[in-house]
Scaffold this motif. Structure first.
Motif, PDB file in Angstrom:
ATOM      1  N   TYR A   1     -72.745 -16.985  53.293  1.00 45.18           N
ATOM      2  CA  TYR A   1     -72.941 -15.454  53.402  1.00 45.18           C
ATOM      3  C   TYR A   1     -73.896 -15.187  54.206  1.00 45.18           C
ATOM      4  N   ALA A   2     -73.507 -13.680  54.731  1.00 47.52           N
ATOM      5  CA  ALA A   2     -74.742 -13.091  55.744  1.00 47.52           C
ATOM      6  C   ALA A   2     -75.904 -12.659  55.186  1.00 47.52           C
ATOM      7  N   ALA A   3     -76.903 -13.067  55.697  1.00 47.46           N
ATOM      8  CA  ALA A   3     -78.382 -12.598  55.034  1.00 47.46           C
ATOM      9  C   ALA A   3     -78.803 -11.236  55.033  1.00 47.46           C
ATOM     10  N   ASN A   4     -77.791 -10.157  54.574  1.00 47.75           N
ATOM     11  CA  ASN A   4     -78.007  -8.764  54.656  1.00 47.75           C
ATOM     12  C   ASN A   4     -77.823  -8.361  53.077  1.00 47.75           C
ATOM     13  N   ASP A   5     -77.978  -7.046  52.707  1.00 48.53           N
ATOM     14  CA  ASP A   5     -78.137  -6.879  51.303  1.00 48.53           C
ATOM     15  C   ASP A   5     -76.590  -6.651  50.786  1.00 48.53           C
TER      16      ASP A   5
ATOM     17  N   GLU B   1     -74.953 -21.101  50.910  1.00 53.03           N
ATOM     18  CA  GLU B   1     -76.125 -20.936  51.989  1.00 53.03           C
ATOM     19  C   GLU B   1     -75.968 -19.734  52.588  1.00 53.03           C
ATOM     20  N   SER B   2     -76.920 -19.058  53.085  1.00 51.16           N
ATOM     21  CA  SER B   2     -76.574 -18.003  53.987  1.00 51.16           C
ATOM     22  C   SER B   2     -76.740 -18.300  55.628  1.00 51.16           C
ATOM     23  N   PHE B   3     -76.380 -17.230  55.996  1.00 55.36           N
ATOM     24  CA  PHE B   3     -76.438 -17.422  57.586  1.00 55.36           C
ATOM     25  C   PHE B   3     -77.052 -16.027  58.127  1.00 55.36           C
ATOM     26  N   PRO B   4     -77.544 -15.999  59.488  1.00 58.14           N
ATOM     27  CA  PRO B   4     -78.023 -14.471  59.775  1.00 58.14           C
ATOM     28  C   PRO B   4     -76.707 -13.779  60.237  1.00 58.14           C
ATOM     29  N   THR B   5     -76.797 -12.376  59.880  1.00 61.07           N
ATOM     30  CA  THR B   5     -75.648 -11.728  60.089  1.00 61.07           C
ATOM     31  C   THR B   5     -75.204 -11.787  61.660  1.00 61.07           C
ATOM     32  N   SER B   6     -75.911 -11.948  62.537  1.00 59.57           N
ATOM     33  CA  SER B   6     -75.593 -12.171  63.977  1.00 59.57           C
ATOM     34  C   SER B   6     -74.901 -13.272  64.514  1.00 59.57           C
ATOM     35  N   THR B   7     -74.665 -14.357  63.478  1.00 59.27           N
ATOM     36  CA  THR B   7     -74.288 -15.398  63.719  1.00 59.27           C
ATOM     37  C   THR B   7     -72.955 -15.581  64.408  1.00 59.27           C
ATOM     38  N   THR B   8     -72.638 -16.318  65.612  1.00 54.10           N
ATOM     39  CA  THR B   8     -71.228 -16.336  66.076  1.00 54.10           C
ATOM     40  C   THR B   8     -70.789 -17.808  66.210  1.00 54.10           C
ATOM     41  N   ASP B   9     -71.553 -18.869  65.933  1.00 50.54           N
ATOM     42  CA  ASP B   9     -71.516 -20.326  66.055  1.00 50.54           C
ATOM     43  C   ASP B   9     -71.482 -20.792  64.528  1.00 50.54           C
ATOM     44  N   PHE B  10     -70.420 -21.222  64.213  1.00 48.81           N
ATOM     45  CA  PHE B  10     -70.411 -21.572  62.550  1.00 48.81           C
ATOM     46  C   PHE B  10     -70.084 -22.980  62.471  1.00 48.81           C
ATOM     47  N   SER B  11     -70.059 -23.709  63.597  1.00 46.12           N
ATOM     48  CA  SER B  11     -69.583 -25.235  63.774  1.00 46.12           C
ATOM     49  C   SER B  11     -70.612 -25.948  62.618  1.00 46.12           C
ATOM     50  N   SER B  12     -71.571 -25.834  62.475  1.00 44.40           N
ATOM     51  CA  SER B  12     -72.529 -26.446  61.584  1.00 44.40           C
ATOM     52  C   SER B  12     -72.074 -26.120  60.101  1.00 44.40           C
TER      53      SER B  12
ATOM     54  N   VAL C   1     -63.018 -21.940  50.074  1.00 42.49           N
ATOM     55  CA  VAL C   1     -64.081 -21.625  51.176  1.00 42.49           C
ATOM     56  C   VAL C   1     -64.125 -20.227  51.044  1.00 42.49           C
ATOM     57  N   LEU C   2     -65.476 -19.409  50.661  1.00 37.95           N
ATOM     58  CA  LEU C   2     -65.518 -17.924  50.952  1.00 37.95           C
ATOM     59  C   LEU C   2     -66.555 -17.979  51.796  1.00 37.95           C
ATOM     60  N   GLU C   3     -66.171 -17.078  52.832  1.00 34.82           N
ATOM     61  CA  GLU C   3     -67.311 -16.606  53.819  1.00 34.82           C
ATOM     62  C   GLU C   3     -67.406 -15.047  53.567  1.00 34.82           C
ATOM     63  N   LEU C   4     -68.765 -14.720  53.208  1.00 33.32           N
ATOM     64  CA  LEU C   4     -68.905 -13.410  52.969  1.00 33.32           C
ATOM     65  C   LEU C   4     -69.827 -12.481  54.389  1.00 33.32           C
TER      66      LEU C   4
ATOM     67  N   ASP D   1     -68.706 -11.393  61.671  1.00 34.22           N
ATOM     68  CA  ASP D   1     -68.828 -12.846  61.374  1.00 34.22           C
ATOM     69  C   ASP D   1     -67.670 -13.409  60.849  1.00 34.22           C
ATOM     70  N   ASP D   2     -66.760 -12.667  60.242  1.00 30.07           N
ATOM     71  CA  ASP D   2     -65.256 -13.101  59.773  1.00 30.07           C
ATOM     72  C   ASP D   2     -64.341 -13.629  60.935  1.00 30.07           C
ATOM     73  N   ILE D   3     -64.338 -12.785  61.848  1.00 27.92           N
ATOM     74  CA  ILE D   3     -63.623 -13.297  63.249  1.00 27.92           C
ATOM     75  C   ILE D   3     -63.954 -14.586  63.783  1.00 27.92           C
ATOM     76  N   PRO D   4     -65.156 -14.663  64.098  1.00 29.33           N
ATOM     77  CA  PRO D   4     -65.659 -16.219  64.589  1.00 29.33           C
ATOM     78  C   PRO D   4     -65.611 -17.378  63.721  1.00 29.33           C
ATOM     79  N   PHE D   5     -65.580 -17.219  62.527  1.00 32.01           N
ATOM     80  CA  PHE D   5     -65.481 -18.011  61.672  1.00 32.01           C
ATOM     81  C   PHE D   5     -64.033 -18.474  61.418  1.00 32.01           C
ATOM     82  N   LEU D   6     -63.183 -17.556  61.233  1.00 32.92           N
ATOM     83  CA  LEU D   6     -61.698 -17.611  60.889  1.00 32.92           C
ATOM     84  C   LEU D   6     -61.133 -18.578  62.145  1.00 32.92           C
ATOM     85  N   ASN D   7     -61.601 -18.110  63.439  1.00 26.44           N
ATOM     86  CA  ASN D   7     -61.155 -18.778  64.794  1.00 26.44           C
ATOM     87  C   ASN D   7     -61.600 -20.121  64.787  1.00 26.44           C
ATOM     88  N   GLN D   8     -62.922 -20.350  64.557  1.00 25.19           N
ATOM     89  CA  GLN D   8     -63.497 -21.589  64.523  1.00 25.19           C
ATOM     90  C   GLN D   8     -63.058 -22.677  63.569  1.00 25.19           C
ATOM     91  N   VAL D   9     -62.683 -22.163  62.200  1.00 29.51           N
ATOM     92  CA  VAL D   9     -62.079 -23.040  61.192  1.00 29.51           C
ATOM     93  C   VAL D   9     -60.584 -23.513  61.568  1.00 29.51           C
TER      94      VAL D   9
END
Length: 430
Positions: free
Chosen positions: A200-204, A228-239, A252-255, A260-268
């Protein structure tokens, strides 16, 4: 005898003359009073403002532009719609008053947004303060409204923290974080899923989604093997994708936000890994954008669906067909999405609250929402239902599965709850 009788007649005549004079004086005085008194039953003694000023922000650029602009366009459409009938009737003034939107571009910058919210109130003297899209751009308005005791109309900022002992906010068009994911855990349970990975993205907004999702998981015996959280500005989700793969979850739930959703889905899709279920927030809100940016890479994935993918029968405002007609007549080249509806819906609730309160007084408008509107109004966005602190607990999104066809179109199948389902989940997803 005659003398006495004559004296009696003279006295009676005199009394009669005096009575007539008194009556004339009284009647004349009453007539003069009413001829000079201003009527109060049909005409207000208070001068009506030329407009009801609606102050808001939008982001024409930056990370939130793709979400902010349709929301702003929806609010503009409502203003046009309500003004076609003369505006909002305000009993205090005895007439309908048109609305006028005063808006500034915050360019997706929270610091800029903070100063602009203040400008709307202190310089423009708006009657109604409406937040920009999402929790990140709403947060500065929450801080300002709290400090200034100004009622904030929050369209889609659903962070739970905004509503803790805060009487100066109303969430109009999106449920607060714990209700945003109300149906997720029972839906997963219905598929016998017990092991999930959550990032999930680290915002409220997303952090509270994750927190309350964890409490629901416990009720259904679901374990988050990755959380795990990730910075909201993340564009590389490979790790993150590699970490999830090593845990072998059943879902798998990516919040995150759309960015965030767009690069995550493309990289999966390009990772070579296959997960039985992938669920993300925003395809169910911004399907046209995701068809353009993700396309077939989200075929078979899951999301949380809102109108127009879900159709409700409103008892206030236009239905979905009527909304499409309004939208297309104003924005013929822009397909509407959920955030278009969210902005329009915010206007519907604001207008109804002012009309019900019969005044522009902020306290009276909030009371109208709580006493006469909440829990009683269904719009194209679903049941409007807020707590005493303005926390939206209605308008819940539905778990759904997205199918993308070779011609670029899509079908979204609603899956939960069973009484609203339009089909069954294909799980594991192909």
């Amino acid at each position: 005898m005659d003398k006495v009788g004559n004296r009696a007649i003279s006295r009676g005549a005199l009394i009669g003359i005096i009575v007539v004079i008194i009556v004339v004086i009284i009647v004349g005085g009453v007539a003069y009073y009413y001829s000079t008194k201003k009527p109060t039953s049909t005409t207000s003694t208070v001068s009506a403002p030329p407009y009801i000023l609606i102050g808001t922000l939008y982001a024409s650029s930056g990370s939130y532009a793709s979400s902010s602009m349709p929301e702003y366009e929806g609010l503009q459409l409502w203003a046009k719609w309500v003004n076609e009938s003369g505006g909002i009737y305000v009993k205090e003034y005895g007439k309908k008053i048109p609305v006028k939107i005063v808006a500034y571009d915050d360019q997706s910058n929270p610091t800029t947004a903070q100063s602009l919210y203040q400008q709307l109130v202190t310089v423009n003297h708006v009657n109604v303060l409406v937040a920009d899209f999402g929790s990140v751009l709403t947060a500065p308005a929450v801080t300002y409204a709290n400090a200034s005791h100004i009622l904030l109309w929050d369209v889609t900022g659903s962070s739970y923290a905004f509503f803790i002992n805060n009487p100066y906010i109303i969430l109009t068009s999106l449920p607060v974080s714990p209700y945003f994911i109300t149906y997720v855990a029972p839906f997963l349970h219905s598929l016998n899923i017990t092991k999930v990975a959550v990032i999930y993205a680290a915002n409220d907004f997303n952090a509270y989604q994750d927190y309350f999702l964890g409490t629901y998981f416990k009720q259904y015996g679901i374990t988050a093997v990755v959380n795990e959280s990730f910075p909201t500005s993340t564009t590389d989700f490979s790790s993150y994708i590699a970490t999830i793969e090593s845990a072998k979850p059943q879902a798998v739930l990516e919040l995150g936000y759309p960015t965030d959703d767009i690069p995550f889905l493309n990289q999966v899709a390009s990772s070579g890994y296959h997960f039985p279920m992938v669920l993300t927030n925003f395809p169910g809100q911004l399907l046209p954008d995701f068809l353009s940016a993700v396309g077939a890479n989200m075929n078979g994935t899951f999301t949380l669906a809102y109108p127009p993918l879900v159709s409700y029968t409103p008892n206030y405002g236009p239905n979905l067909t009527e909304f499409y007609k309004l939208w297309n007549s104003t924005y013929p080249t822009i397909p509407p999405n959920f955030l278009s509806i969210a902005g329009f819906n915010a206007g519907l609730i604001i207008g109804l609250a002012i009309q019900d309160a019969g005044t522009l007084n902020q306290t009276a408008i909030k009371a109208a929402v709580l006493n006469d509107i909440s829990g009683k109004i269904t719009t194209i966005d679903g049941l409007f239902n807020v707590t005493q602190y303005g926390m939206q607990v209605g308008e819940n999104p539905l778990p759904a599965q997205v199918w993308v066809y070779p011609n670029g179109t899509a079908n979204v199948v609603l899956l939960w709850p069973p009484n609203l389902a339009t089909g069954k989940a294909v799980y594991p997803a192909p």
